[in-house]
Design a protein around this motif. Structure first.
Motif, PDB file in Angstrom:
ATOM      1  N   TYR A  13       6.041 -64.836  20.183  1.00 44.33           N
ATOM      2  CA  TYR A  13       4.691 -65.293  20.478  1.00 44.33           C
ATOM      3  C   TYR A  13       3.994 -64.245  21.330  1.00 44.33           C
ATOM      4  O   TYR A  13       4.537 -63.780  22.327  1.00 44.33           O
ATOM      5  CB  TYR A  13       4.745 -66.627  21.215  1.00 44.33           C
ATOM      6  N   HIS A  14       2.784 -63.874  20.949  1.00 46.39           N
ATOM      7  CA  HIS A  14       2.013 -62.880  21.688  1.00 46.39           C
ATOM      8  C   HIS A  14       1.210 -63.601  22.761  1.00 46.39           C
ATOM      9  O   HIS A  14       0.251 -64.296  22.469  1.00 46.39           O
ATOM     10  CB  HIS A  14       1.089 -62.111  20.747  1.00 46.39           C
ATOM     11  N   LYS A  15       1.633 -63.429  24.004  1.00 44.46           N
ATOM     12  CA  LYS A  15       1.005 -64.144  25.101  1.00 44.46           C
ATOM     13  C   LYS A  15       0.027 -63.280  25.884  1.00 44.46           C
ATOM     14  O   LYS A  15      -0.410 -63.665  26.955  1.00 44.46           O
ATOM     15  CB  LYS A  15       2.073 -64.690  26.039  1.00 44.46           C
ATOM     16  N   ALA A  16      -0.362 -62.145  25.344  1.00 43.56           N
ATOM     17  CA  ALA A  16      -1.283 -61.247  26.036  1.00 43.56           C
ATOM     18  C   ALA A  16      -2.630 -61.930  26.235  1.00 43.56           C
ATOM     19  O   ALA A  16      -3.226 -62.444  25.302  1.00 43.56           O
ATOM     20  CB  ALA A  16      -1.456 -59.966  25.242  1.00 43.56           C
ATOM     21  N   GLY A  17      -3.101 -61.962  27.480  1.00 43.65           N
ATOM     22  CA  GLY A  17      -4.386 -62.561  27.787  1.00 43.65           C
ATOM     23  C   GLY A  17      -4.389 -64.067  27.812  1.00 43.65           C
ATOM     24  O   GLY A  17      -5.450 -64.685  27.794  1.00 43.65           O
ATOM     25  N   LYS A  18      -3.215 -64.694  27.851  1.00 37.03           N
ATOM     26  CA  LYS A  18      -3.134 -66.155  27.842  1.00 37.03           C
ATOM     27  C   LYS A  18      -2.419 -66.634  29.099  1.00 37.03           C
ATOM     28  O   LYS A  18      -1.647 -65.918  29.707  1.00 37.03           O
ATOM     29  CB  LYS A  18      -2.425 -66.644  26.589  1.00 37.03           C
ATOM     30  N   ILE A  19      -2.690 -67.875  29.467  1.00 33.88           N
ATOM     31  CA  ILE A  19      -2.159 -68.471  30.688  1.00 33.88           C
ATOM     32  C   ILE A  19      -1.086 -69.488  30.318  1.00 33.88           C
ATOM     33  O   ILE A  19      -1.322 -70.347  29.469  1.00 33.88           O
ATOM     34  CB  ILE A  19      -3.283 -69.186  31.459  1.00 33.88           C
ATOM     35  N   PRO A  20       0.115 -69.424  30.939  1.00 38.31           N
ATOM     36  CA  PRO A  20       1.127 -70.453  30.668  1.00 38.31           C
ATOM     37  C   PRO A  20       0.714 -71.781  31.303  1.00 38.31           C
ATOM     38  O   PRO A  20       0.301 -71.831  32.458  1.00 38.31           O
ATOM     39  CB  PRO A  20       2.396 -69.895  31.313  1.00 38.31           C
ATOM     40  N   VAL A  21       0.797 -72.858  30.509  1.00 39.30           N
ATOM     41  CA  VAL A  21       0.331 -74.170  30.948  1.00 39.30           C
ATOM     42  C   VAL A  21       1.332 -75.230  30.517  1.00 39.30           C
ATOM     43  O   VAL A  21       1.920 -75.139  29.440  1.00 39.30           O
ATOM     44  CB  VAL A  21      -1.055 -74.488  30.324  1.00 39.30           C
ATOM     45  N   ALA A  33       4.809 -77.607  26.901  1.00 37.04           N
ATOM     46  CA  ALA A  33       4.572 -76.274  27.444  1.00 37.04           C
ATOM     47  C   ALA A  33       3.981 -75.390  26.368  1.00 37.04           C
ATOM     48  O   ALA A  33       4.318 -75.499  25.190  1.00 37.04           O
ATOM     49  CB  ALA A  33       5.882 -75.675  27.954  1.00 37.04           C
ATOM     50  N   GLY A  34       3.091 -74.511  26.794  1.00 38.43           N
ATOM     51  CA  GLY A  34       2.468 -73.587  25.859  1.00 38.43           C
ATOM     52  C   GLY A  34       1.596 -72.596  26.592  1.00 38.43           C
ATOM     53  O   GLY A  34       1.699 -72.424  27.802  1.00 38.43           O
ATOM     54  N   PHE A  35       0.702 -71.954  25.839  1.00 34.99           N
ATOM     55  CA  PHE A  35      -0.198 -70.970  26.409  1.00 34.99           C
ATOM     56  C   PHE A  35      -1.628 -71.340  26.079  1.00 34.99           C
ATOM     57  O   PHE A  35      -1.924 -71.820  24.995  1.00 34.99           O
ATOM     58  CB  PHE A  35       0.122 -69.576  25.866  1.00 34.99           C
ATOM     59  N   LYS A  36      -2.530 -71.105  27.037  1.00 33.78           N
ATOM     60  CA  LYS A  36      -3.938 -71.435  26.875  1.00 33.78           C
ATOM     61  C   LYS A  36      -4.765 -70.163  26.958  1.00 33.78           C
ATOM     62  O   LYS A  36      -4.552 -69.323  27.826  1.00 33.78           O
ATOM     63  CB  LYS A  36      -4.364 -72.402  27.978  1.00 33.78           C
ATOM     64  N   ASP A  37      -5.715 -70.036  26.030  1.00 26.56           N
ATOM     65  CA  ASP A  37      -6.655 -68.922  26.039  1.00 26.56           C
ATOM     66  C   ASP A  37      -7.762 -69.256  27.031  1.00 26.56           C
ATOM     67  O   ASP A  37      -8.465 -70.248  26.847  1.00 26.56           O
ATOM     68  CB  ASP A  37      -7.226 -68.715  24.640  1.00 26.56           C
ATOM     69  N   PRO A  38      -7.935 -68.464  28.102  1.00 26.45           N
ATOM     70  CA  PRO A  38      -8.940 -68.811  29.106  1.00 26.45           C
ATOM     71  C   PRO A  38     -10.379 -68.704  28.593  1.00 26.45           C
ATOM     72  O   PRO A  38     -11.269 -69.370  29.115  1.00 26.45           O
ATOM     73  CB  PRO A  38      -8.693 -67.820  30.241  1.00 26.45           C
ATOM     74  N   VAL A  39     -10.620 -67.908  27.580  1.00 28.99           N
ATOM     75  CA  VAL A  39     -11.977 -67.730  27.067  1.00 28.99           C
ATOM     76  C   VAL A  39     -12.390 -68.906  26.192  1.00 28.99           C
ATOM     77  O   VAL A  39     -13.426 -69.541  26.413  1.00 28.99           O
ATOM     78  CB  VAL A  39     -12.091 -66.406  26.279  1.00 28.99           C
ATOM     79  N   SER A  40     -11.578 -69.225  25.193  1.00 23.46           N
ATOM     80  CA  SER A  40     -11.944 -70.296  24.259  1.00 23.46           C
ATOM     81  C   SER A  40     -11.441 -71.670  24.703  1.00 23.46           C
ATOM     82  O   SER A  40     -11.935 -72.690  24.239  1.00 23.46           O
ATOM     83  CB  SER A  40     -11.392 -69.991  22.867  1.00 23.46           C
ATOM     84  N   PHE A  58      12.201 -72.629  28.335  1.00 23.08           N
ATOM     85  CA  PHE A  58      10.856 -72.088  28.117  1.00 23.08           C
ATOM     86  C   PHE A  58      10.627 -70.861  28.988  1.00 23.08           C
ATOM     87  O   PHE A  58      10.113 -69.842  28.528  1.00 23.08           O
ATOM     88  CB  PHE A  58       9.806 -73.158  28.411  1.00 23.08           C
ATOM     89  N   LEU A  59      11.011 -70.952  30.265  1.00 21.69           N
ATOM     90  CA  LEU A  59      10.823 -69.834  31.183  1.00 21.69           C
ATOM     91  C   LEU A  59      11.604 -68.610  30.744  1.00 21.69           C
ATOM     92  O   LEU A  59      11.096 -67.482  30.775  1.00 21.69           O
ATOM     93  CB  LEU A  59      11.237 -70.244  32.602  1.00 21.69           C
ATOM     94  N   ALA A  60      12.829 -68.807  30.298  1.00 22.01           N
ATOM     95  CA  ALA A  60      13.670 -67.685  29.877  1.00 22.01           C
ATOM     96  C   ALA A  60      13.212 -67.104  28.544  1.00 22.01           C
ATOM     97  O   ALA A  60      13.185 -65.884  28.365  1.00 22.01           O
ATOM     98  CB  ALA A  60      15.121 -68.139  29.773  1.00 22.01           C
ATOM     99  N   GLN A  61      12.842 -67.959  27.622  1.00 22.77           N
ATOM    100  CA  GLN A  61      12.477 -67.507  26.280  1.00 22.77           C
ATOM    101  C   GLN A  61      11.191 -66.694  26.274  1.00 22.77           C
ATOM    102  O   GLN A  61      11.076 -65.710  25.551  1.00 22.77           O
ATOM    103  CB  GLN A  61      12.331 -68.714  25.365  1.00 22.77           C
ATOM    104  N   TYR A  62      10.217 -67.090  27.089  1.00 18.66           N
ATOM    105  CA  TYR A  62       8.918 -66.422  27.081  1.00 18.66           C
ATOM    106  C   TYR A  62       8.693 -65.560  28.321  1.00 18.66           C
ATOM    107  O   TYR A  62       7.585 -65.107  28.557  1.00 18.66           O
ATOM    108  CB  TYR A  62       7.799 -67.454  26.929  1.00 18.66           C
ATOM    109  N   GLN A  63       9.736 -65.321  29.124  1.00 22.95           N
ATOM    110  CA  GLN A  63       9.682 -64.487  30.312  1.00 22.95           C
ATOM    111  C   GLN A  63       8.503 -64.860  31.215  1.00 22.95           C
ATOM    112  O   GLN A  63       7.659 -64.037  31.564  1.00 22.95           O
ATOM    113  CB  GLN A  63       9.597 -62.991  29.970  1.00 22.95           C
ATOM    114  N   VAL A  64       8.455 -66.134  31.598  1.00 23.95           N
ATOM    115  CA  VAL A  64       7.395 -66.655  32.452  1.00 23.95           C
ATOM    116  C   VAL A  64       8.026 -67.093  33.767  1.00 23.95           C
ATOM    117  O   VAL A  64       9.126 -67.632  33.789  1.00 23.95           O
ATOM    118  CB  VAL A  64       6.701 -67.864  31.777  1.00 23.95           C
TER     119      VAL A  64
END
Length: 73
Positions: A13-21, A33-40, A58-64
């Motif tokens: 999953y490409h999490k560039a520019g996204k916030i973990p929520v 758990a997932g990622f939110k785009d702050p713009v849209s 989730f933390l280990a898999q997505y390095q958050v």
């Protein structure tokens, strides 16, 4: 006909520019758990969190880091 079930492969999953929520339901307490785009404001749900082990996965898999995660209701 009764073959073995294929293992689900987690897609990168490409999490560039996204916030973990973590989104929590007020009524049922269900957490996703997932990622939110702050713009849209679009939320991409990736994993159901049922216990602390799921959160650690989730933390280990997505390095958050846990302190980077925001909670929404």
């Amino acid at each position: 006909m009764f073959g073995k079930r294929k293992k689900s492969v987690v897609q990168p999953y490409h999490k560039a520019g996204k916030i973990p929520v973590i989104r929590s339901s007020i009524c049922t307490g269900e957490q996703v758990a997932g990622f939110k785009d702050p713009v849209s404001g679009k939320f991409d749900d990736l994993m159901l969190i049922r216990n602390s082990g799921d959160l650690e996965d989730f933390l280990a898999q997505y390095q958050v880091k846990e302190e980077d995660i925001q909670r929404e209701w």
